[in-house]
Design a protein around this motif. Structure first.
Motif, mmCIF file in Angstrom:
data_model
loop_
_atom_site.group_PDB
_atom_site.id
_atom_site.type_symbol
_atom_site.label_atom_id
_atom_site.label_comp_id
_atom_site.label_asym_id
_atom_site.label_seq_id
_atom_site.Cartn_x
_atom_site.Cartn_y
_atom_site.Cartn_z
ATOM 1 N N LYS A 139 78.527 55.882 63.179
ATOM 2 C CA LYS A 139 77.832 54.633 62.948
ATOM 3 C C LYS A 139 76.335 54.611 63.088
ATOM 4 C CE LYS A 139 81.716 52.626 61.919
ATOM 5 N NZ LYS A 139 82.188 51.946 60.695
ATOM 6 N N THR A 140 75.523 53.874 62.281
ATOM 7 C CA THR A 140 73.896 53.942 62.553
ATOM 8 C C THR A 140 73.818 52.455 63.130
ATOM 9 O OG1 THR A 140 73.870 55.450 60.606
ATOM 10 C CG2 THR A 140 72.106 54.172 61.238
ATOM 11 N N LEU A 141 73.037 52.516 64.066
ATOM 12 C CA LEU A 141 72.381 51.201 64.744
ATOM 13 C C LEU A 141 70.805 51.100 64.659
ATOM 14 C CD1 LEU A 141 75.335 51.717 66.215
ATOM 15 C CD2 LEU A 141 74.481 50.604 67.962
ATOM 16 N N LEU A 142 70.172 50.086 64.837
ATOM 17 C CA LEU A 142 69.074 49.960 64.906
ATOM 18 C C LEU A 142 68.669 49.463 66.407
ATOM 19 C CD1 LEU A 142 66.036 49.145 63.751
ATOM 20 C CD2 LEU A 142 66.848 46.867 63.355
ATOM 21 N N LEU A 143 67.922 50.438 67.046
ATOM 22 C CA LEU A 143 67.614 50.225 68.554
ATOM 23 C C LEU A 143 66.011 50.293 68.585
ATOM 24 C CD1 LEU A 143 70.470 52.734 69.599
ATOM 25 C CD2 LEU A 143 70.643 50.214 69.765
#
Length: 192
Positions: free
Chosen positions: A47-51
């Motif tokens: 999964k891809t997250l914006l952090l």
């Protein structure tokens, strides 16, 4: 006149955009947050997250680099604004070697990353479990902190330099900016 006003509005709106491109943000899984990944990193693998957050360290290895980051909450433009409630550090791996002069400890970063799993590391404080991410796109924020401004026992300690501070021509000039935070080394050259 209408075209001029429309042009001004368009220019103003482009200045209020997100720091990462639309293409980079299109891969983000908005239904997943960092707290869920911390609880079970293996369940969110891929999964891809914006952090975003503060860089706490950089290790360059033969295969690439590893950033240790303390996560911060992001505003709607992607700027880290304050400490995340969980505030446990995360590891962010990169296939490329990252420049230690750019990825300085204490610098703010916003990035997209894929969940890779978890890693267990031991240090002086015990054994820690880190969620591990793989870096996709990043944005480094300008930092208001400078080092080597003041002489003394810890010249490398970061010192806040506000946007309205008077610039020094020489980065080793020990002149004091009269800005927050106060430091006991507030003498100017030639004062003694």
């Amino acid at each position: 006149m209408r075209r001029f006003i429309l042009l001004l509005i368009l220019v103003g709106l482009t200045g209020c955009g997100h720091v990462l491109s639309e293409q980079a943000r299109s891969r983000i899984d908005s239904d997943v947050n960092l707290a869920e990944v911390r609880a079970d990193p293996e369940a969110y693998r891929g999964k891809t997250l914006l952090l975003g957050g503060v860089i706490m360290g950089l290790d360059n290895e033969r295969e690439g680099s590893v950033l240790e980051i303390t996560p911060w909450r992001l505003d709607r433009w992607g700027e880290p604004i304050d400490l995340d409630d969980g505030s446990e550090r995360i590891l962010v791996e990169s296939d490329r070697l990252l420049d230690p002069a750019r990825f300085l400890t204490g610098r703010l970063i916003t990035f997209t990353a894929d969940v890779r799993g978890q890693q267990i590391r031991s240090d002086n404080y015990g054994v820690r479990r880190y969620p591990v991410f793989h870096l996709q796109r990043e944005y480094l924020w300008d930092t208001p902190f400078r080092t080597m401004i003041h002489p003394g026992p810890n010249r490398y300690a970061p010192t806040y330099v506000g946007p309205d501070a008077k610039p020094h021509g020489n980065p080793y000039d020990p002149g004091y900016y009269d800005a927050y935070p106060y430091t006991p080394y507030d003498f100017r050259p030639g004062q003694f």
